[in-house]
Design a protein around this motif. Structure first.
Motif, PDB file in Angstrom:
ATOM      1  N   ASP A  26       0.857  -1.180   0.000  1.00 47.15           N
ATOM      2  CA  ASP A  26       0.000   0.000   0.000  1.00 47.15           C
ATOM      3  C   ASP A  26       0.895   1.232   0.000  1.00 47.15           C
ATOM      4  O   ASP A  26       1.437   1.618   1.034  1.00 47.15           O
ATOM      5  CB  ASP A  26      -0.905  -0.018   1.233  1.00 47.15           C
ATOM      6  CG  ASP A  26      -1.897   1.133   1.261  1.00 47.15           C
ATOM      7  OD1 ASP A  26      -1.657   2.165   0.593  1.00 47.15           O
ATOM      8  OD2 ASP A  26      -2.909   1.000   1.974  1.00 47.15           O
TER       9      ASP A  26
ATOM     10  N   GLU B  90       0.284   4.313  -0.169  1.00 52.30           N
ATOM     11  CA  GLU B  90      -0.158   5.417   0.688  1.00 52.30           C
ATOM     12  C   GLU B  90       0.276   5.204   2.134  1.00 52.30           C
ATOM     13  O   GLU B  90       0.666   6.154   2.816  1.00 52.30           O
ATOM     14  CB  GLU B  90      -1.669   5.619   0.580  1.00 52.30           C
ATOM     15  CG  GLU B  90      -2.067   6.192  -0.776  1.00 52.30           C
ATOM     16  CD  GLU B  90      -3.554   6.487  -0.877  1.00 52.30           C
ATOM     17  OE1 GLU B  90      -4.221   6.639   0.167  1.00 52.30           O
ATOM     18  OE2 GLU B  90      -4.043   6.568  -2.017  1.00 52.30           O
ATOM     19  N   GLN B  91       0.218   3.966   2.610  1.00 52.30           N
ATOM     20  CA  GLN B  91       0.664   3.691   3.980  1.00 52.30           C
ATOM     21  C   GLN B  91       2.173   3.840   4.125  1.00 52.30           C
ATOM     22  O   GLN B  91       2.664   4.103   5.211  1.00 52.30           O
ATOM     23  CB  GLN B  91       0.250   2.279   4.422  1.00 52.30           C
ATOM     24  CG  GLN B  91      -1.179   2.195   4.911  1.00 52.30           C
ATOM     25  CD  GLN B  91      -1.398   0.887   5.635  1.00 52.30           C
ATOM     26  OE1 GLN B  91      -1.625  -0.140   5.010  1.00 52.30           O
ATOM     27  NE2 GLN B  91      -1.343   0.922   6.951  1.00 52.30           N
TER      28      GLN B  91
ATOM     29  N   LEU C 210       3.253  11.168  -1.679  1.00 48.77           N
ATOM     30  CA  LEU C 210       2.560  10.884  -2.926  1.00 48.77           C
ATOM     31  C   LEU C 210       2.269  12.199  -3.635  1.00 48.77           C
ATOM     32  O   LEU C 210       1.759  13.149  -3.031  1.00 48.77           O
ATOM     33  CB  LEU C 210       1.265  10.127  -2.628  1.00 48.77           C
ATOM     34  CG  LEU C 210       0.669   9.301  -3.736  1.00 48.77           C
ATOM     35  CD1 LEU C 210       1.684   8.327  -4.320  1.00 48.77           C
ATOM     36  CD2 LEU C 210      -0.529   8.528  -3.207  1.00 48.77           C
TER      37      LEU C 210
END
Length: 173
Positions: free
Chosen positions: A35, A37-38, A66
């Motif tokens: 992931d 984003e994590q 990001l």
């Protein structure tokens, strides 16, 4: 500044004078369920395989964010033993597969380095990063200090991926 540009070039090209820290006959695998984003945010380097461009670095951090175009901004900071920032380099990374990024630094055009996230814990608090050519590898943590069980898990992941952890050096924070 020239030294930092050279360092970035060496990182992304994997020049031949790098030591290889892993048995490249051992298959290496990136995190299959990754992931991005994590993964974003600030990471502290708690251990690394020695590479010329980080000689003398302590208190190393990496920060990822990001961007609107889907790429990732990269900011690496090196500090001297007194805690003063001694070098910084920024670039971008493109996710090219699960846990696999291509990193480019603006000061080194047309060249990208493999940056594979080999493992993170479930909450993305500890990460192991490496490269298929075995010339680099890092253990990262969200805090400057890492729990002993997480450090051991990270070392086990490196070993599983063919790395010689006897050459791993802890990074003073």
């Amino acid at each position: 500044m020239r030294a930092l540009v050279l360092a970035a070039f060496v990182f992304v090209t994997g020049c031949g004078f790098f030591t290889v820290y892993r048995d490249t006959d051992v298959p290496i695998s990136s995190k299959a369920v990754f992931d991005v984003e994590q993964y974003m945010g600030l990471w502290y380097e708690v251990a690394r395989f020695p590479v010329p461009f980080q000689r003398g670095c302590v208190g190393v951090t990496a920060e990822y964010a990001l961007r609107d175009d889907g790429t990732v901004s990269v900011l690496n900071i090196c500090r001297d033993p007194d805690g003063n920032e001694s070098a910084r380099i920024s670039g971008t990374a493109e996710v090219v597969g699960p846990g696999r990024l291509k990193v480019r630094f603006g000061s080194v055009p047309f060249v990208a380095g493999d940056y594979w996230v080999l493992w993170t814990d479930e909450d993305y608090q500890t990460a192991v990063v490496g490269s298929p050519n075995g010339r680099s590898g890092w253990i990262l943590n969200r805090t400057p200090q890492i729990r002993a069980d997480r450090l051991q898990a990270a070392r086990d992941i490196l070993t599983f991926n063919g790395y010689d952890v006897s050459q791993l050096k802890e990074t003073a924070q």
